[in-house]
Design an enzyme around this catalytic site. Structure first.
Site, mmCIF file in Angstrom:
data_model
loop_
_atom_site.group_PDB
_atom_site.id
_atom_site.type_symbol
_atom_site.label_atom_id
_atom_site.label_comp_id
_atom_site.label_asym_id
_atom_site.label_seq_id
_atom_site.Cartn_x
_atom_site.Cartn_y
_atom_site.Cartn_z
ATOM 1 N N ASP A 300 0.824 -1.173 0.196
ATOM 2 C CA ASP A 300 -0.078 0.049 0.074
ATOM 3 C C ASP A 300 0.931 1.261 -0.044
ATOM 4 O O ASP A 300 2.057 1.329 0.522
ATOM 5 C CB ASP A 300 -1.053 -0.012 1.133
ATOM 6 C CG ASP A 300 -1.826 1.066 1.333
ATOM 7 O OD1 ASP A 300 -2.571 1.275 0.367
ATOM 8 O OD2 ASP A 300 -2.052 1.839 2.163
ATOM 9 N N GLU A 347 0.891 -0.635 -5.217
ATOM 10 C CA GLU A 347 -0.265 0.374 -5.155
ATOM 11 C C GLU A 347 0.323 1.799 -5.595
ATOM 12 O O GLU A 347 0.836 2.327 -4.687
ATOM 13 C CB GLU A 347 -0.794 0.446 -3.646
ATOM 14 C CG GLU A 347 -2.339 1.017 -3.729
ATOM 15 C CD GLU A 347 -2.146 2.639 -3.189
ATOM 16 O OE1 GLU A 347 -2.131 3.462 -4.296
ATOM 17 O OE2 GLU A 347 -1.947 2.900 -2.223
ATOM 18 N N ASP A 400 -11.371 1.628 -1.231
ATOM 19 C CA ASP A 400 -11.411 3.152 -0.988
ATOM 20 C C ASP A 400 -12.398 3.809 -1.649
ATOM 21 O O ASP A 400 -12.697 4.964 -1.651
ATOM 22 C CB ASP A 400 -10.054 3.579 -1.045
ATOM 23 C CG ASP A 400 -9.155 3.649 0.332
ATOM 24 O OD1 ASP A 400 -9.877 2.899 1.476
ATOM 25 O OD2 ASP A 400 -8.079 3.419 0.286
#
Length: 511
Positions: A300, A347, A400
């Site tokens: 991430d 990501e 998200d």
């Protein structure tokens, strides 16, 4: 190879106990994935969640979430009676997770199981078929299990307050104070060790089942750890802390079009000079643990390894901050030396500078292409399918984002007109529009396509997982027991077959 998969947090699985876990429903979900020709199941971080219930703010980067331990399996082992489980209110009839009910019931049930296990272990009557003993588990995980179990036991004894508010001897980890608490809290410490053992056994059994079905697990490693975590408490040298172990600066994102005050995450920032001196030893151990749990790892906030946003500690928002240099390629070069060629997804979303793009390209890791981001910048936007590259992972949206149905419904006229023309949408049926957007993701040259389960179910924003920069109402959605039908699996398989993404079916017995 071209492949496809589904994004669904473990917590969003149906179950009898208020939250998704490693129960029979997880095995049934794997069966349906195989039936649908899927080759991957992407999940969110598995760590124990803290205040706010976010899997990205965990008490430990190594430990597993006690909420995911299957209580029915503990009952089968004779550690708790089904009649006792029925006395607890887990909120099982809710379509959303009720974390307050889970917190107030789950640990009581687990402690009952632990008390019974202690008696059986002492008498030599408790054995887990096909798994290592508790002592061997403790020895194999000594890197983190001692610090984590002690941290959680102390935290419980301090009414859950952050370690920064503990007495000085505990906060600064003075040996004589720790020794006193280890003796005082011996039973509570052992409880947390036991639950991690149960988590480890159950997760590895589920993962093996998925792998035997031809399905790989994509796990998620947040770049940062939570401040209120065993990691920060036990390893202050890793972070930008002062002599009192107080953060000098914390993580976040600067103001942008979505947030006038930016995002103040509050995570401690790494002392990259220290990590470099140790040859990134802590990171190597962290990633080794990740690859023990998952087949592929999504890292991430990848851009934070190039440059990270540093906000002075104590600020109420992210308006004031500076970009600073991160670890860069050196960390990933070391990872390739230590771990070899492992499967990583970068990501790389958000504003990408040339140096970030260069870093992702140099690592060779596939980046992410999100269809929701594709219709705002003209024909050159890299998120548009005709600009995708093979070494990428294509999503309609992520955890998200809004669901695709919710996103499309809320588009302004100009953006929706472009999307309709580009995607060749000829219908006003919202469900079919979602399928058309999924089809475009499957058509991409990107080697892997991952679709959130809510999109296959064509649900609107009532099924949204997370809205960034908000507290409350997130991480709660649960899939219904009868939602993933054979009819849906058949349609998913047809799509996967049409675009050369279908995985080979493998038959194995269920749980």
């Amino acid at each position: 190879m071209r492949s496809c998969g589904v994004l669904l947090p473990v917590s969003s699985l149906p179950s009898e106990y208020g939250i998704g876990c490693f129960s029979k429903e997880a095995y049934e979900f794997v069966d349906k994935l195989a039936e649908a020709g899927q080759g991957y199941w992407q999940i969110l971080p598995l760590g124990p969640t803290s205040y706010g219930d976010s899997p990205y703010q965990s008490f430990s980067t190594y430990a597993g979430n006690p909420y995911f331990v299957d209580l029915e399996e503990l009952a089968k082992l004779g550690l708790i009676k089904e009649a006792e489980l029925k006395k607890f209110n887990f909120g099982k009839n809710s379509k959303k997770i009720d974390y307050e009910k889970i917190y107030n019931s789950r640990f009581k049930a687990l402690k009952t199981a632990f008390d019974n296990a202690k008696k059986l272990i002492k008498s030599g009557k408790f054995k887990l078929e096909g798994s290592e003993s508790l002592e061997k588990f403790k020895k194999a995980n000594s890197l983190w299990i001692d610090n984590y179990s002690l941290f959680m036991a102390i935290k419980d004894s301090q009414n859950g307050v952050s370690w920064s508010e503990w007495e000085e001897g505990l906060r600064l980890r003075k040996p004589e104070t720790l020794k006193k608490y280890k003796e005082k809290l011996a039973d509570e410490i052992e409880f947390y060790v036991f639950i991690q053992w149960m988590f480890d056994v159950q997760w590895k059994k589920l993962k093996k089942y998925a792998n035997d079905k031809g399905i790989k697990i994509i796990g998620d490693v947040p770049i940062y750890v939570a401040f209120d975590s065993a990691d920060a408490w036990a390893n202050p040298e890793l972070f930008q802390f002062d002599e009192n172990f107080t953060p000098i600066a914390v993580a976040g994102c600067p103001p942008d079009a979505f947030s006038a005050t930016g995002q103040l995450w509050g995570n401690p920032l790494y002392d990259w000079d220290y990590h470099k001196k140790t040859d990134y030893e802590w990171w190597m151990k962290r990633m080794a643990r990740a690859f023990e749990l998952y087949d592929t790892v999504r890292i991430d906030h990848f851009r934070g390894f190039d440059t990270y946003y540093s906000i002075p500690y104590g600020r109420k928002d992210a308006v004031v901050g500076k970009w600073k240099k991160g670890a860069g390629y050196a960390l990933f070069a070391r990872m390739k030396e230590v771990l070899g060629e492992v499967d990583v997804i970068a990501e790389d979303l958000g504003y990408l500078t040339p140096s970030v793009i260069k870093l992702v390209k140099r690592t060779g890791y596939p980046g992410m292409k999100v269809i929701h981001f594709a219709f705002y910048g003209g024909a050159e936007t890299t998120y548009l399918p005709h600009n995708h590259v093979a070494n990428s992972v294509v999503y309609t949206g992520t955890h998200d984002n809004e669901t695709t149905r919710g996103w499309y419904r809320g588009l302004d006229k100009k953006v929706k007109k472009f999307a309709n023309e580009y995607l060749n949408i000829q219908t006003e049926d919202e469900k079919e529009i979602v399928w058309e957007i999924i089809r475009n993701a499957y058509m991409s040259v990107g080697n892997l396509t991952i679709i959130p389960m809510q999109d296959f179910l064509c649900i609107d924003n009532q099924a949204r997982i997370n809205t960034p920069s908000t507290l409350g109402g997130n991480w709660e959605w649960r899939m219904g027991k009868k939602d993933f039908t054979s009819k849906l699996a058949k349609r998913m398989l047809k799509l996967a077959t049409t675009y050369g993404r279908a995985a080979e079916r493998r038959e194995t017995k269920g749980k």
